[in-house]
Design a protein around this motif. Structure first.
Motif, PDB file in Angstrom:
ATOM      1  N   HIS A   1      41.622 -34.222 -18.338  1.00  0.00           N
ATOM      2  CA  HIS A   1      42.934 -34.722 -17.733  1.00  0.00           C
ATOM      3  C   HIS A   1      42.726 -35.637 -16.386  1.00  0.00           C
ATOM      4  CE1 HIS A   1      45.226 -31.328 -19.518  1.00  0.00           C
ATOM      5  NE2 HIS A   1      44.972 -32.311 -20.641  1.00  0.00           N
ATOM      6  N   ARG A   2      41.703 -35.213 -15.620  1.00  0.00           N
ATOM      7  CA  ARG A   2      41.281 -35.820 -14.367  1.00  0.00           C
ATOM      8  C   ARG A   2      40.616 -37.157 -14.583  1.00  0.00           C
ATOM      9  NH1 ARG A   2      37.740 -32.723 -12.099  1.00  0.00           N
ATOM     10  NH2 ARG A   2      39.342 -31.203 -11.549  1.00  0.00           N
TER      11      ARG A   2
ATOM     12  N   ASP B   1      43.450 -39.646 -16.117  1.00  0.00           N
ATOM     13  CA  ASP B   1      44.368 -39.982 -15.012  1.00  0.00           C
ATOM     14  C   ASP B   1      43.962 -40.961 -14.111  1.00  0.00           C
ATOM     15  OD1 ASP B   1      46.366 -38.301 -16.427  1.00  0.00           O
ATOM     16  OD2 ASP B   1      46.065 -36.859 -14.873  1.00  0.00           O
ATOM     17  N   ASP B   2      42.527 -40.738 -13.729  1.00  0.00           N
ATOM     18  CA  ASP B   2      42.054 -41.599 -12.733  1.00  0.00           C
ATOM     19  C   ASP B   2      41.487 -42.888 -13.479  1.00  0.00           C
ATOM     20  OD1 ASP B   2      41.928 -39.777 -10.901  1.00  0.00           O
ATOM     21  OD2 ASP B   2      39.839 -39.148 -11.148  1.00  0.00           O
TER      22      ASP B   2
ATOM     23  N   ALA C   1      43.570 -44.129 -15.819  1.00  0.00           N
ATOM     24  CA  ALA C   1      44.799 -44.742 -16.528  1.00  0.00           C
ATOM     25  C   ALA C   1      44.550 -44.970 -17.981  1.00  0.00           C
ATOM     26  CB  ALA C   1      45.072 -46.043 -15.831  1.00  0.00           C
TER      27      ALA C   1
ATOM     28  N   ASP D   1      45.403 -42.960 -21.889  1.00  0.00           N
ATOM     29  CA  ASP D   1      46.151 -41.883 -22.591  1.00  0.00           C
ATOM     30  C   ASP D   1      45.523 -40.583 -22.697  1.00  0.00           C
ATOM     31  OD1 ASP D   1      48.943 -41.565 -24.129  1.00  0.00           O
ATOM     32  OD2 ASP D   1      47.273 -40.504 -25.151  1.00  0.00           O
ATOM     33  N   ARG D   2      45.981 -39.564 -22.227  1.00  0.00           N
ATOM     34  CA  ARG D   2      45.198 -38.117 -22.420  1.00  0.00           C
ATOM     35  C   ARG D   2      44.945 -37.913 -23.579  1.00  0.00           C
ATOM     36  NH1 ARG D   2      47.951 -33.752 -18.040  1.00  0.00           N
ATOM     37  NH2 ARG D   2      47.506 -34.745 -16.129  1.00  0.00           N
TER      38      ARG D   2
END
Length: 308
Positions: A261-262, A265-266, A268, A270-271
């Motif tokens: 997840h990190r 997100d970092d 940008a 999609d998870r």
């Protein structure tokens, strides 16, 4: 031409013999001759062999005629590495090791010398992940307008076919739900990718061991297996880095998901796409490892895939 005197690293001999099912023996025998030809071609002086060196490449530390240090890489010929020189040429040292000369027909590259004794693996995981993502972002550029790089979609289709065949391995009998999920997810990701049109030049084999310290930049990538496609595919291999450390940590499942997840997100991305590509690439690597008899790495890959 006199072949230079050096010892081929044991790791290189072992991996080439295991991974090529004996077909690499002729290449190992030819290595001294290939090295001698390259040293003569570019007027190089051999200093020493880089140990342990690459898994499927011989790396010699050399000096050019003007005394500049460099590294001579002679790689085992395989399709994944056929466009390494083209990717390095396109990046031109931006985020990656600089290519000085190349003879792609021999799998031979003359590279700027980096600090092979200081990979990102030498940093604590948190710091290493931060530095790794920063360096990887530099590589995500548009490919040349006319290029011969393999598309992720085409490459993954070949991996999917191989994974489907390895699904029938006796050792994979208990892994069928995981393998089937990897096949289903990869099919969905490929189908959806046509609507996203994210076509960037990717490293293809990006992990902490393939990022070295350098003088002109804190960290530079080496050993690309270039593809053109979406960032989530490239980032997936970083998600599963340092599996031994992760497996031994308290609460490894939660730690694996936090890492995924990190990074998503970092960067940008999609998870869900990053999870899908990570699962597929890790399961594929696990069954490939089973197929070549590398049960230690197979266990690590498949345990991690189950975590996410």
């Amino acid at each position: 031409m006199t072949a230079p005197g050096f010892r081929i690293p044991a790791r290189l001999q072992d991996t080439v013999r295991r991974w090529t099912d004996g077909a690499g023996e002729a290449w190992l025998t030819a290595l001294p001759r290939l090295a001698a030809e390259s040293l003569a071609r570019w007027d190089l002086v051999l200093e020493r062999v880089c140990e342990p060196g690459g898994q499927i490449s011989l790396v010699l530390l050399v000096r050019r005629a003007d005394g500049t240090p460099a590294a001579l890489k002679i790689g085992y010929p395989h399709p994944e590495g056929a466009q390494e020189h083209a990717a390095l040429t396109h990046w031109d040292g931006h985020g990656a090791v600089r290519l000085l000369e190349s003879a792609p027909e021999d799998g031979t590259l003359l590279l700027e010398r980096l600090n092979s004794e200081v990979p990102l693996l030498s940093l604590p995981e948190g710091k290493a992940m931060l530095e790794a993502l920063g360096a990887l972002r530099l590589l995500w550029v548009a490919p040349p307008e006319q290029h011969d790089f393999t598309l992720v979609a085409d490459y993954v289709q070949g991996l999917r076919e191989a994974l489907a065949r390895r699904r029938d391995l006796p050792a994979a009998a208990e892994l069928l739900p995981l393998v089937d999920e990897a096949l289903e997810l990869s099919a969905a990701l490929l189908a959806d990718a046509t609507t996203r049109d994210e076509r960037l030049l990717l490293h293809g084999d990006y992990h902490h061991g393939n990022v070295l310290a350098a003088e002109r930049s804190p960290w530079l990538a080496i050993d690309p297996k270039p593809l053109v496609g979406e960032r989530a595919y490239d980032l997936a291999w970083l998600v599963q880095d340092r599996l031994e450390t992760l497996a031994g940590s308290p609460g490894p499942e939660a730690a694996a998901r936090r890492r995924l997840h990190r990074l998503a997100d970092d960067a940008a991305v999609d998870r869900d796409r990053l999870r899908g590509w990570t699962l597929f690439r890790t399961v594929e690597a696990g069954l490939w490892s089973l197929d070549v008899g590398d049960t230690q790495h197979a266990s690590l890959y498949l345990e991690f895939a189950a975590m996410i």
